[in-house]
Design an enzyme around this catalytic site. Structure first.
Site, PDB file in Angstrom:
ATOM      1  CB  CYS A   1      -1.027  -0.167   1.090  1.00  0.00           C
ATOM      2  SG  CYS A   1      -2.307   1.183   0.958  1.00  0.00           S
TER       3      CYS A   1
ATOM      4  CG  HIS B   1      -3.958  -3.443   2.684  1.00  0.00           C
ATOM      5  ND1 HIS B   1      -2.956  -3.101   3.579  1.00  0.00           N
ATOM      6  CD2 HIS B   1      -4.396  -2.166   2.387  1.00  0.00           C
ATOM      7  CE1 HIS B   1      -3.106  -1.683   3.551  1.00  0.00           C
ATOM      8  NE2 HIS B   1      -3.941  -1.191   2.804  1.00  0.00           N
TER       9      HIS B   1
ATOM     10  CD  GLU C   1      -2.025  -6.431   5.150  1.00  0.00           C
ATOM     11  OE1 GLU C   1      -1.321  -6.710   4.091  1.00  0.00           O
ATOM     12  OE2 GLU C   1      -2.176  -5.247   5.665  1.00  0.00           O
TER      13      GLU C   1
END
Lengths: 297, 213
Positions: free
Chosen positions: B84, B194, B196
């Site tokens: 990001c 993202h 994650e």
């Protein structure tokens, strides 16, 4: 191209997932943790964990819960309820939430959204707005899980919280919440068209067509779904309703005993009456067939 | 079984460090969150996370004295993943709230997403949600065992344009914006989304980074 998010909303009391009607008469459906893991596997795009009693008792009970589930769930998690100051926000984000939705405290203390957005970024600060329609057709913001009116106009409040730095708005219709009668399309459209940030429509989904309506007519950027999912995934266990020892979503060891009657009577008859239960995948494939793009796994 | 690499998640005060660490833990990959130059220098790989404003991110990297150690790390050829804002910082400069110099590791610029002209499809900014990532090239390493067009979770208002088109290895469409959603130059990779919090696909991408040589 714009893709809509399908968000599973879990209203939580103690260890249990609960569901009420118009924020009242909550019943436990099973262990929140079990539902959360299931929704992740099934492809829910995000999850909202709503601590139903936090505002009332001035505390948030979801820290431990979020700490546990965020170890194994890798979609954005939002915690709502009982967030009163910037330390609460920090604790919840540290525990593993990606976003917080601030409601009660925000009306009492309008700077909390601003301070939180400055400290942690707008992307993780949602304004939770709970709205009730007035006789004149305007909408009023309520607080404390739909218990207290504030006199604040919803559209004006929505614009203010965005100025304060809220990155999204979680908009719940108190009138429709838990009824299965469909989202409040007018409320959603009014707010969605008045603010530059995404609006998550919440409250009222009883049939898959309701979700389509709130995207088309309500201009919702994302939709929160509760009962339709909860009853779908709880459903297979109905056959075992006479046993409290069976493993399963709605029969966790800590479930409130007072619920057994409700559960045994097919969720008090709610299944037949108001909701068409649907899986996460089922809802997404219906939307895809209607020209609405969603994430597929 | 090979020993897993030592991964350091750079803590420069601008990121959701813990969600990245939780994802690595789920993959059984040990990681450290650190802003200690000695620890960073010894890492096998680093992840540059990031949420928030570009100017503040660069200011913090300078303030914590990390410019030099990060520069030396990249020059050594060890893998770096920017996520990001961490991807945007890899560029030469950004136009977010004025002009800010970036890390200069990949020639490119950072500019704002457009909501759309009247009469066109309009979209809200920031871009929040899941969008398909279309691979421009078959980047075996980062996209290994991922389906082209896989959905990832985005949350951003700005995007990267690399000067060398070959550096852009994936694109994503949002309204009328077709932007670079993953970039790569030698040992440096960046993703605008993202991983994650992008479900099983995101975890797989992180795993691929762990296995990158």
């Amino acid at each position: 191209m714009k893709n809509r998010r399908i968000i599973a909303r879990l209203d939580i009391k103690g260890p249990n997932l609960v569901k009420g009607i118009q924020f009242d008469g909550n019943r436990a459906l099973g262990l929140s943790e079990d539902f959360a893991y299931l929704y992740y596997q099934e492809g829910a795009d995000e999850m909202i964990f709503y601590d139903t009693v936090a505002s009332l008792y001035r505390r948030n009970n979801l820290i431990e819960f979020v700490t546990a589930v965020s170890k194994h769930i890798f979609v954005p998690l939002t915690v709502s309820g009982g967030i009163r100051n910037v330390e609460d926000v920090q604790k919840i984000l540290r525990a593993g939430a990606d976003k917080v939705a601030i409601n009660t405290a925000a009306i009492a203390n309008t700077s909390l959204i601003k301070i939180s957005a400055e400290a942690f970024g707008s992307q993780c600060v949602l304004a939770g707005i709970e709205a009730k329609r007035k006789e004149n057709g305007d909408y009023e913001a309520w607080v404390d899980y739909g218990r207290e009116p504030t006199g604040v106009n919803v559209v004006e409040w929505a614009q203010r919280v965005v100025d304060f730095g809220a990155g999204e708005i979680l908009l719940t219709s108190i009138d429709r919440e838990g009824t299965g009668n469909g989202y409040d399309l007018e409320l959603t459209a009014r707010v969605a068209q008045s603010v530059p940030v995404p609006v998550i429509a919440s409250g009222g989904a009883g049939r898959k067509s309701h979700v389509l309506d709130v995207i088309h007519e309500g201009r919702a950027d994302a939709v929160a779904v509760a009962s339709m999912f909860h009853y779908y995934y709880a459903k297979p266990l109905q056959r075992m309703y006479s046993s409290t020892n069976a493993d399963g979503l709605r029969l966790g060891a800590q479930i409130d005993e007072g619920n057994l009657e409700f559960l045994n009577a097919r969720y008090g008859g709610i299944l037949e009456r108001r909701f068409d239960p649907i899986s996460v995948k089922g809802l997404k494939s219906f939307l895809a067939g209607s020209g609405i793009q969603c994430r597929n796994m | 079984m090979n020993k897993p690499p030592t991964i350091v998640i750079i803590d420069y005060g601008c990121g959701n460090l813990f969600s990245i660490q939780r994802a690595l833990t789920e993959l059984d990959v040990p990681s450290t969150i650190s802003r200690n130059p000695d620890e960073i220098a010894k890492a096998d790989k680093i992840i540059l996370p990031g949420v928030g404003a570009f100017g503040k991110g660069m200011e913090n990297i300078r303030r914590f004295g990390l410019l030099e150690v990060l520069g030396a790390f990249v020059a050594s050829g060890r893998p770096v993943l920017g996520i990001c804002l961490g991807m945007q910082l890899l560029m030469r400069a950004s136009h977010e709230f004025g002009y800010h110099e970036g890390l200069h590791w990949i020639p490119g610029q950072v500019t704002k997403l457009r909501p759309g002209q009247p009469g066109e499809e309009t979209v809200k900014i920031p871009h929040v949600g899941w969008s398909p990532v279309n691979f421009n090239s078959n980047n075996d390493g980062l996209f290994h065992r991922l389906q082209n067009g896989t959905y990832m979770y985005f949350l951003h208002s700005y995007f990267v344009t690399t000067e060398n088109p070959m550096c852009g290895i994936a694109t994503t469409t949002y309204g009328n914006n077709v932007f670079c959603s993953a970039c790569c130059k030698e040992n440096i990779v960046g993703v605008q989304f993202h991983p994650e919090i992008s479900g099983p696909s995101g975890l797989r991408l992180l795993q691929n980074f762990v296995f990158l040589k």
